[in-house]
Each structure stands twice: as structure tokens, then as C-alpha cells.
Design a protein around this motif. Sequence first.
Motif, PDB file in Angstrom:
ATOM      1  N   SER B 334      -1.087  12.742  -5.585  1.00 52.70           N
ATOM      2  CA  SER B 334      -2.181  11.809  -5.312  1.00 52.70           C
ATOM      3  C   SER B 334      -1.722  10.376  -5.487  1.00 52.70           C
ATOM      4  CB  SER B 334      -3.352  12.060  -6.261  1.00 52.70           C
ATOM      5  OG  SER B 334      -3.546  13.419  -6.449  1.00 52.70           O
ATOM      6  N   ALA B 335      -0.453  10.133  -5.316  1.00 54.71           N
ATOM      7  CA  ALA B 335       0.066   8.784  -5.531  1.00 54.71           C
ATOM      8  C   ALA B 335      -0.507   7.816  -4.505  1.00 54.71           C
ATOM      9  CB  ALA B 335       1.579   8.795  -5.445  1.00 54.71           C
ATOM     10  N   HIS B 336      -0.548   6.568  -4.891  1.00 54.64           N
ATOM     11  CA  HIS B 336      -1.136   5.544  -4.032  1.00 54.64           C
ATOM     12  C   HIS B 336      -0.250   4.307  -4.027  1.00 54.64           C
ATOM     13  CE1 HIS B 336      -4.624   2.688  -2.971  1.00 54.64           C
ATOM     14  NE2 HIS B 336      -4.215   3.304  -1.886  1.00 54.64           N
ATOM     15  N   LEU B 337      -0.053   3.777  -2.856  1.00 58.12           N
ATOM     16  CA  LEU B 337       0.815   2.612  -2.719  1.00 58.12           C
ATOM     17  C   LEU B 337       0.110   1.528  -1.920  1.00 58.12           C
ATOM     18  CD1 LEU B 337       3.656   1.356  -3.116  1.00 58.12           C
ATOM     19  CD2 LEU B 337       4.365   2.505  -1.037  1.00 58.12           C
ATOM     20  N   GLU B 365      -1.331  15.399   1.362  1.00 59.04           N
ATOM     21  CA  GLU B 365      -2.504  14.867   2.061  1.00 59.04           C
ATOM     22  C   GLU B 365      -3.351  13.989   1.163  1.00 59.04           C
ATOM     23  OE1 GLU B 365      -4.467  18.153   3.888  1.00 59.04           O
ATOM     24  OE2 GLU B 365      -2.860  18.378   5.369  1.00 59.04           O
ATOM     25  N   LYS B 366      -3.150  14.137  -0.142  1.00 59.98           N
ATOM     26  CA  LYS B 366      -3.965  13.345  -1.070  1.00 59.98           C
ATOM     27  C   LYS B 366      -3.347  11.976  -1.362  1.00 59.98           C
ATOM     28  CE  LYS B 366      -4.344  16.936  -3.739  1.00 59.98           C
ATOM     29  NZ  LYS B 366      -4.306  17.578  -5.038  1.00 59.98           N
ATOM     30  N   ALA B 367      -2.098  11.798  -0.967  1.00 64.02           N
ATOM     31  CA  ALA B 367      -1.446  10.506  -1.194  1.00 64.02           C
ATOM     32  C   ALA B 367      -1.973   9.484  -0.195  1.00 64.02           C
ATOM     33  CB  ALA B 367       0.058  10.656  -1.050  1.00 64.02           C
ATOM     34  N   GLY B 368      -1.932   8.225  -0.577  1.00 67.23           N
ATOM     35  CA  GLY B 368      -2.481   7.211   0.321  1.00 67.23           C
ATOM     36  C   GLY B 368      -1.742   5.887   0.259  1.00 67.23           C
ATOM     37  N   VAL B 369      -1.835   5.155   1.350  1.00 65.10           N
ATOM     38  CA  VAL B 369      -1.174   3.861   1.446  1.00 65.10           C
ATOM     39  C   VAL B 369      -2.150   2.838   2.021  1.00 65.10           C
ATOM     40  CG1 VAL B 369       0.614   2.565   2.672  1.00 65.10           C
ATOM     41  CG2 VAL B 369       1.126   4.836   1.805  1.00 65.10           C
ATOM     42  N   ASP B 370      -2.169   1.669   1.440  1.00 63.59           N
ATOM     43  CA  ASP B 370      -2.850   0.540   2.062  1.00 63.59           C
ATOM     44  C   ASP B 370      -1.810  -0.510   2.370  1.00 63.59           C
ATOM     45  OD1 ASP B 370      -5.824   1.046   1.936  1.00 63.59           O
ATOM     46  OD2 ASP B 370      -5.244   1.486  -0.123  1.00 63.59           O
ATOM     47  N   SER B 371      -1.613  -0.774   3.628  1.00 63.21           N
ATOM     48  CA  SER B 371      -0.572  -1.709   4.019  1.00 63.21           C
ATOM     49  C   SER B 371      -1.201  -2.873   4.771  1.00 63.21           C
ATOM     50  CB  SER B 371       0.434  -0.978   4.910  1.00 63.21           C
ATOM     51  OG  SER B 371       1.372  -1.891   5.407  1.00 63.21           O
TER      52      SER B 371
END
Lengths: 252, 451
Positions: B334-337, B365-371
Motif C-alpha cells: 500500500s505504499a504511496h509516492l 493494486e493498492k499502491a498509489g502515485v500522485d505525480s
Amino acid sequence: MLEVKDLRVSIEDKEILKGLSLSVRAGEVHAIMGPNGSGKSTLARAIAGHPSYTVTGGSIRYDGQDLLALAPDERARAGVFLAFQYPVDIPGVGNSYFLRAALNEVRKHRGQRELDAMEFLDLIKGKIKELDMDPELLKRPVNEGFSGGEKKRNEILQMTLLEPKLALLDETDSGLDIDALRIVADGVNRLRNPQRAIVVVTHYQRLLNYIVPDYVHVLVEGRVVKSGGKELALQLEAQGYDWVKPQTVAAH
Amino acid sequence: MPSASSLISPKEHYLARAQQQTDTDLPPWLHNQRKTAALQLRSLDFPSPREEAWKYTNVATLSKICYELPSVAPLTQEQTATFRAACFDPQSWNRLVFINGHFAPEFSRFETLPAADGFLGPLKQALQNADESRRMEPYLGQGITPDEHLFAALGSALWQDGFYLRLAPDKVLKNPVHVIHLGSTGSPVLPHPLWVSRHLIRLERGSKATVFETYLSLPSESGLTLACSEVQLDAGANLEHVKLQIEAPQTDHISSASACLGRDSQYQLLTLSAGSHLARQNLRVRLDAEGANAQIRGLDLLHGQQHADNHLLIDHAKPNGSSQQFFKGVLADSAHLVFTGRIHVHPDAQKTNAYQLNKHLLLSEKAGVDSRPQLEIFADDVRCTHGAAIGQLDDEMLFYLKSRGLPENIARKMLTLGFAHDVLENINDANMKARLETVLSDQLQKLTHDR
Ligand SMILES: Nc1ncnc2c1ncn2[C@@H]1O[C@H](COP(=O)(O)OP(=O)(O)OP(=O)(O)O)[C@@H](O)[C@H]1O
Ligand SMILES: [Mg+2]
């Protein structure tokens, strides 16, 4: 060695193989021919275990075991090898590193000692030479920027390295120049032995002059519609597929 | 008095600590700077997600904790082992070690530069030298000012020590500098230690250096790292700067780095972040004179509940500058970057060439990125390109590898390594590269196994 019975395979709910049967014994070479889209690659990829292909019926037995029960990597370690029609580029993964890792997985499975970098280099250098490949291709990422022919040779390089029991060559001849065709065919022929089976998918009779098959099968619309000896390939070359097609209609 | 301290707010707690700073031996200018920082601290609040710059990084949890400055304490066996594992540097390198923010001379070894060549050593020691102190005054605390946000103020008011490197004109520091920051609870054992450091690198005209920073903390540490680095490159100077962050999973990390680039100078920064629970990196590079070049690369390898936020500003103030931002992330579980890359081109900065690319690989599928790319271009003759891509492992590639006998986890690791590896490509020093490759490989093992 390979016993495909009544195999039905779908991709995205579209049935491609519609009850295909094929039997290959150790020591034999089989050629599969057939029009574009008839399901040749589908058959090869289903045997290798590609996850996009759903087997909806029938069975595949290999070496006395249920092949469909094995994961793709287990099939490979058990001796199934597919030379891809379109080998994929793998950016960032060095060819040599990949080849050694693959070889060592297979060796481990066979109870053989893993090769260190130096031993591997010695081995691969010899193979590279046999196939008249540029050693620089070992340093590049897998297939990345390889020409069409270089990719095909890289497939054969992997085959000669992994020494499979069952080799499926999907149009390995297309994209090869005349010299390369002979070199690749020689490579395949060197692998021929009574314990090994080879299935070549091709559109061209020419390849079969070099790799002489024991049997030729014609695949049309997901079924084997005709089987014969090597002379069948010559007949197809001369007459095309139309004369075999009506039989599929009759089968409906 | 633990009962009393639990009644006061974290901010009051930090203000009290700022007042208790007993570094009376600091030069007056720095003393004033710290006082100003404490005043700023009073007027600032913890950043909230309502602020644009902190929209995706919530510091609410750590804003409720009264982190405590640990004192100097001898290392336990476990601490020594952790520290030793990070010492990849060959004998020829300079090594400066800071434990809990304090300089640890017993683990450090570095060359003493002749005054004519510059200075290398702990910041506090350098400040004892009147000459160096005078030289530092225009730079220390100028790149990152306490009014920016509460953590910057905290860093300015509470820093314990750090490293200082100054090179005189045309001096080439042949041997790289390895700076190790080790966080532990100290003695007596603190539940929430606070490690505050401040660094200054100043390369004068035409000088050249390589600096490698390692941030690590002991496996169970739930502390907070606050690090501020300021870099000043004069004309033609060249700095290769690597920051490796491999802190423990419960550690939080907030760092600010600010670099000011002089004419035709070159700044190469690589950050590899694999550790900590929450990591926020503020990176600001100002191309302050013509022809400067900044190459900023980053690689985040996150899993579990890890959250990382890279917040960049590349400020093109003068003509003919070029900057490259190249950031990649690999995220499992569930990491988030978060990636925010702002490129600001001033009206003056004609012929700027700015490039930004970030690519992220999601292993779950639970990991997410906001770029977020942010381009603010006020000059007309500039080249500015940016791109972002977020994807998963390619099924065809995975099948190809498996069809050669490689088990799923090894195939996944191989592809992931193939994705991430090019961030490390430009590292010149072989030891450094090997170290980063080891960290990358170890971390990918954690990210790709049994999923
Ligand atoms: N992902 C897919 N979605 C839908 N149809 C597909 C997909 N992949 C393959 N097919 C279809 O399956 C059929 C069989 O394809 P296959 O690749 O097995 O043919 P082939 O006999 O190998 O042809 P060729 O001689 O051109 O290589 C084709 O009609 C093809 O369009
Ligand atoms: Mg095909």
C-alpha cells in the motif's frame, strides 16, 4: 512425449483452438503449417502456458504428466521451450545476466551444479559462435534494439543453452536471411536426438529442406485438418491452403 | 518530568528545547539566527494538507508527538553492527559519522585540509574557526530559511551538528566524503528521538567534490530525522552528491536541500530512498548564473505502508541553464509516492533547457502515485519537456522470463531491477555504484518476494 487431445483454447472469450489433437513422440520432428490466424501461435503459447489463453476443454500431457497443471516456469524447467514468433524486448535486463539466470534455474531443476559467471561465459561464447552471433548482443538488454533476425537467433541461442526436451519453434525462420536460416537450422539439427521432440511452425517449405520433418500438419481454424509426411509441405507450397479447407467445412 | 511534558503541546515542547540550546560557543551571527528561528517557530503551525505543498503528505501523526533530542551515548553492539553494515567506503575515502545528530570522532576519519585548500569537518568544529565562521555566514541558513515551514524552523533552531565542506578555488577533492547519520534512541532510551542535522557544502570557483550521505536508524527506531543541506557552487564548480536514505520502517524523515548554482557549475544529485515510514524531501535548485547545469535523479523503493514525497523546485534564474529531473519509483503493497516537480523559468532565463521525467512502477493494486509537473515559464526562448508514466509489470515480459524457467518471484525481481537500474547509470565511482546496486537489489527482494 506430447499428447494434445481435443484441445479447446479461448482468448478473451473467443474460441481459437476448437478441438485440436496432436501427438508427438520423442525423437520426432513435426511441422505445423496453416493460414494466418489459424491458431498456430495459440497452440504453441498454450503449451508454454501463456496466462491469456484459457483452456476450456481437452488435455495436454507431456512426458507422462498433466502439463496444464504446471505453471509456465515449471513447464520450462521440465523441458518445454518456446521460441517466440515475436520475442519481446526487455529493457534494463542484460541478455547475458538473463541467460545465466535461466540456465541456472534449469540446471538446478536437473540436479546440476549452477555455473558461475566465468563458466557461463565460456559456454555461451561457444554457442554464440556456432550461431554466428555478434557477442555484443550479450551485453545489451534482452532483445532491445535487436534486428528481427537477431531476435530469432537469440531465441535459438536460448534453446541450445537450455537443451529442452520439447522445443516449439514458432516461425523462427521468418525474418532470417538465407545464411542465417541455414545456421539456425544447423543449430536445431544439432539438438535433434532420440530423446528430444521438435515442433516447428512455419509458412515456408524452404525451412523444411533444412529441418526435415517426420510429419507435417495443417492447421485451419483451430483444428488439424490434414497430416502427412514431408511431401505434404511441398504440396501446400504448390497449391496453397484452399484444397485442404473444404474439409473443415465438412467437419461442421 | 514526563507527566508535565505530556501536558504541553509539541510546539511548546520544541520552543522550550530551543531556549535550552546551550551552544553559547556559537558565533553571534549564528546565535541570532537560531533566536530568529525560534521566533518563527512560535508563529508557524505544522503544515496541513490544506496547503498546496503538503496536499498529499499528512504530518498529523508526527505533529502530535513530542520528539526529544537524544544526548551523546556510546553505541550498543546492535548499533555498532548497523553502523558497520553501512560502511562500504574504502579506506581512502573520508568518513564523517554523526550519531543522533552529534559528531562521533571515534568512527570518523577524514583528511584535514590545509587552510589554503578549504575545510572538511563537522560544522560545529568549523564554527570555532573565526575565518571559516566568517566564510560561512553568507551561506549557512540562507538557502533554507526558518520561515518556509515549521520543519525548516525546527531544523534551524535545533540542529545539533552536521558536516561542512569548503573547497578553495580549483581544488579537487580526490577522495569522496561519506557522511553517515545514525539514529538511535540514545541513553536514557527515548521513545521518540529527534535527529536534527545541518550541512553546508561550498565549492569555490572551479573546485570539485563527491559527497555520499547515508541516513540510517536502528531497526526499531520510531524517531524523526530533520536534515537541512545547503549547497553553494561557485563558477565552474562541480559536485556529485548522493543521498541514500535507508532508515528503519518506523522512522520519519523530513529533509530540505537547497543548492545555488553559479556560472557554468554542475550539480549532480541522486537520492535513493528505501527506508522510513514517511519521507518528505524538499529539493530546491537555483540556477543562479548563466550556463549552470543540474542533474537531479531520484529512486524511491517503497513497500508496506511507506509514504514518500519528493518536492522539487528547479529555479532557472539566468540564461543558458539546463536541468534534468529523472525520478523513478517502485511501489509494492500500500505504499504511496508523491512527486511534485516545479520548473520555474524567470523572464531572464532565455535558452533554458529543462527536462523532467518521472516513471513509476506499481507492483500492487493498492499502491498509489500522485505525480504533478508544474511548469512556470516566463521566458519565450526555452525548451521545456516533461513526461510521467505509471505502469505495472508487463505480462508479456513476465511470461517471456517464466517461459525460460525463471520462477515468478525471480522474474518479477529481474524486471523490476531492469526498470529501476538506469537511475544509477551515471554514477562514476565504482564503490558508490556497487553500494547503491546492493541496496537496490536488497530492497527489491523485499518488494517482490511472495506476492
Ligand atoms: N488478444 C487477442 N484478442 C483477440 N483475438 C486474438 C488475440 N490474440 C490472438 N487472437 C486471434 O487468435 C487467432 C489466432 O491467432 P494466432 O496468433 O494463433 O494465429 P497464427 O496461426 O499463429 O497466425 P500467423 O500465421 O499469422 O502467425 C487470430 O485470429 C488472432 O487475431
Ligand atoms: Mg503465429
